[in-house]
Design a protein around this motif. Structure first.
Motif, PDB file in Angstrom:
ATOM      1  N   LEU A  12      42.423 -13.192 -24.846  1.00 45.58           N
ATOM      2  CA  LEU A  12      42.158 -13.769 -23.641  1.00 45.58           C
ATOM      3  C   LEU A  12      40.750 -13.848 -23.521  1.00 45.58           C
ATOM      4  O   LEU A  12      40.286 -15.225 -22.922  1.00 45.58           O
ATOM      5  N   VAL A  13      39.792 -12.955 -23.659  1.00 47.86           N
ATOM      6  CA  VAL A  13      38.180 -13.344 -23.568  1.00 47.86           C
ATOM      7  C   VAL A  13      37.878 -14.364 -24.306  1.00 47.86           C
ATOM      8  O   VAL A  13      37.188 -15.480 -23.937  1.00 47.86           O
ATOM      9  N   ILE A  14      38.264 -14.269 -25.866  1.00 48.39           N
ATOM     10  CA  ILE A  14      37.901 -15.476 -26.598  1.00 48.39           C
ATOM     11  C   ILE A  14      38.294 -17.014 -26.135  1.00 48.39           C
ATOM     12  O   ILE A  14      37.580 -17.803 -26.093  1.00 48.39           O
ATOM     13  N   ALA A  96      34.750  -6.618 -28.072  1.00 49.90           N
ATOM     14  CA  ALA A  96      34.909  -7.325 -29.329  1.00 49.90           C
ATOM     15  C   ALA A  96      35.316  -8.734 -28.915  1.00 49.90           C
ATOM     16  O   ALA A  96      34.831  -9.837 -29.778  1.00 49.90           O
ATOM     17  N   GLY A  97      35.830  -9.219 -27.985  1.00 50.17           N
ATOM     18  CA  GLY A  97      36.383 -10.504 -27.691  1.00 50.17           C
ATOM     19  C   GLY A  97      35.163 -11.107 -27.396  1.00 50.17           C
ATOM     20  O   GLY A  97      34.690 -12.382 -27.858  1.00 50.17           O
ATOM     21  N   GLY A  98      34.091 -10.607 -26.522  1.00 48.19           N
ATOM     22  CA  GLY A  98      32.735 -11.086 -26.355  1.00 48.19           C
ATOM     23  C   GLY A  98      31.728 -11.414 -27.592  1.00 48.19           C
ATOM     24  O   GLY A  98      31.230 -12.332 -27.877  1.00 48.19           O
ATOM     25  N   ALA A  99      31.980 -10.631 -28.620  1.00 48.41           N
ATOM     26  CA  ALA A  99      31.122 -10.591 -29.733  1.00 48.41           C
ATOM     27  C   ALA A  99      31.784 -11.908 -30.586  1.00 48.41           C
ATOM     28  O   ALA A  99      31.184 -12.725 -31.073  1.00 48.41           O
ATOM     29  N   ASP A 114      25.433 -21.539 -23.157  1.00 47.14           N
ATOM     30  CA  ASP A 114      25.062 -20.336 -22.089  1.00 47.14           C
ATOM     31  C   ASP A 114      25.061 -21.496 -20.867  1.00 47.14           C
ATOM     32  O   ASP A 114      24.678 -22.464 -20.956  1.00 47.14           O
ATOM     33  N   PHE A 115      25.497 -20.880 -19.840  1.00 47.89           N
ATOM     34  CA  PHE A 115      25.537 -21.769 -18.664  1.00 47.89           C
ATOM     35  C   PHE A 115      25.747 -21.072 -17.150  1.00 47.89           C
ATOM     36  O   PHE A 115      25.420 -21.765 -16.478  1.00 47.89           O
ATOM     37  N   ILE A 116      25.805 -19.961 -17.197  1.00 47.87           N
ATOM     38  CA  ILE A 116      25.876 -19.018 -15.878  1.00 47.87           C
ATOM     39  C   ILE A 116      24.513 -18.936 -15.349  1.00 47.87           C
ATOM     40  O   ILE A 116      23.995 -17.995 -15.746  1.00 47.87           O
ATOM     41  N   ALA A 128      31.397 -14.741 -22.526  1.00 47.03           N
ATOM     42  CA  ALA A 128      31.300 -13.497 -23.571  1.00 47.03           C
ATOM     43  C   ALA A 128      30.419 -12.604 -23.344  1.00 47.03           C
ATOM     44  O   ALA A 128      30.588 -11.616 -23.812  1.00 47.03           O
ATOM     45  N   ASP A 129      29.044 -13.314 -22.865  1.00 41.52           N
ATOM     46  CA  ASP A 129      27.913 -12.319 -22.533  1.00 41.52           C
ATOM     47  C   ASP A 129      28.684 -11.113 -21.348  1.00 41.52           C
ATOM     48  O   ASP A 129      28.306  -9.784 -21.676  1.00 41.52           O
ATOM     49  N   TYR A 130      29.201 -11.816 -20.502  1.00 42.55           N
ATOM     50  CA  TYR A 130      29.646 -10.769 -19.287  1.00 42.55           C
ATOM     51  C   TYR A 130      30.623  -9.860 -19.830  1.00 42.55           C
ATOM     52  O   TYR A 130      30.833  -8.838 -19.366  1.00 42.55           O
TER      53      TYR A 130
END
Length: 158
Positions: A12-14, A96-99, A114-116, A128-130
């Motif tokens: 889900l994160v990916i 793991a999903g963020g990495a 990046d955008f936030i 992903a960073d969050y």
């Protein structure tokens, strides 16, 4: 037993990370900003060819093997039973999903989208960073607070 929570959260994160980055790349040119919440949140499209905060500029692909090692270590630890509890499993999955989410960008584009852009915070991360940050927070909570509570409960029972 298959760790469904781990795999579900990781995937889900990916998926959400890659979908959000695709949307930003399709809506904004690099350097463009879209106001989301006036004075609080903007989406500002930047490309980072390094690591967090632009460190190691141009060496982002070096982090791809690190992401693969992280994912493999997480799966290994799950299979060996070293990751117990939903909080820890969720934290590991977010990490793991963020990495992996950022590794996908590095493999495909040699940089991370990046955008936030919060007006009250330095740096412009992505989802992903969050996920990485929240994963570390959950791992820390599990390793410190919950472990201390378990020890206290065990001591009270004796």
């Amino acid at each position: 037993m298959i760790p469904i929570l781990f795999y579900s959260v990781t995937i889900l994160v990916i998926f959400i990370d890659q979908l959000s980055k695709y949307w930003i790349r399709s809506q904004l040119n690099v350097g463009e900003t879209m106001e989301v919440l006036e004075g609080v949140l903007n989406f500002t499209h930047i490309q980072n060819s390094g690591a967090a905060f632009g460190l190691f500029e141009g060496y982002g692909r070096l982090f791809v093997p690190v992401a693969i090692i992280i994912a493999a270590a997480c799966i290994y630890m799950l299979k060996k039973g070293h990751i117990n509890g939903k909080l820890l499993e969720t934290g590991i999955a977010l990490y793991a999903g963020g990495a992996i989410g950022n590794a996908v960008d590095r493999i495909l584009f040699n940089q991370v989208t990046d955008f936030i852009d919060f007006s009250f915070r330095e740096g412009i991360p992505n989802l992903a960073d969050y996920a990485l940050i929240f994963g570390v927070v959950l791992i820390f909570i599990d390793a410190t607070i919950l472990e201390a509570l378990k020890k206290r409960k065990t001591a009270d029972q004796n």
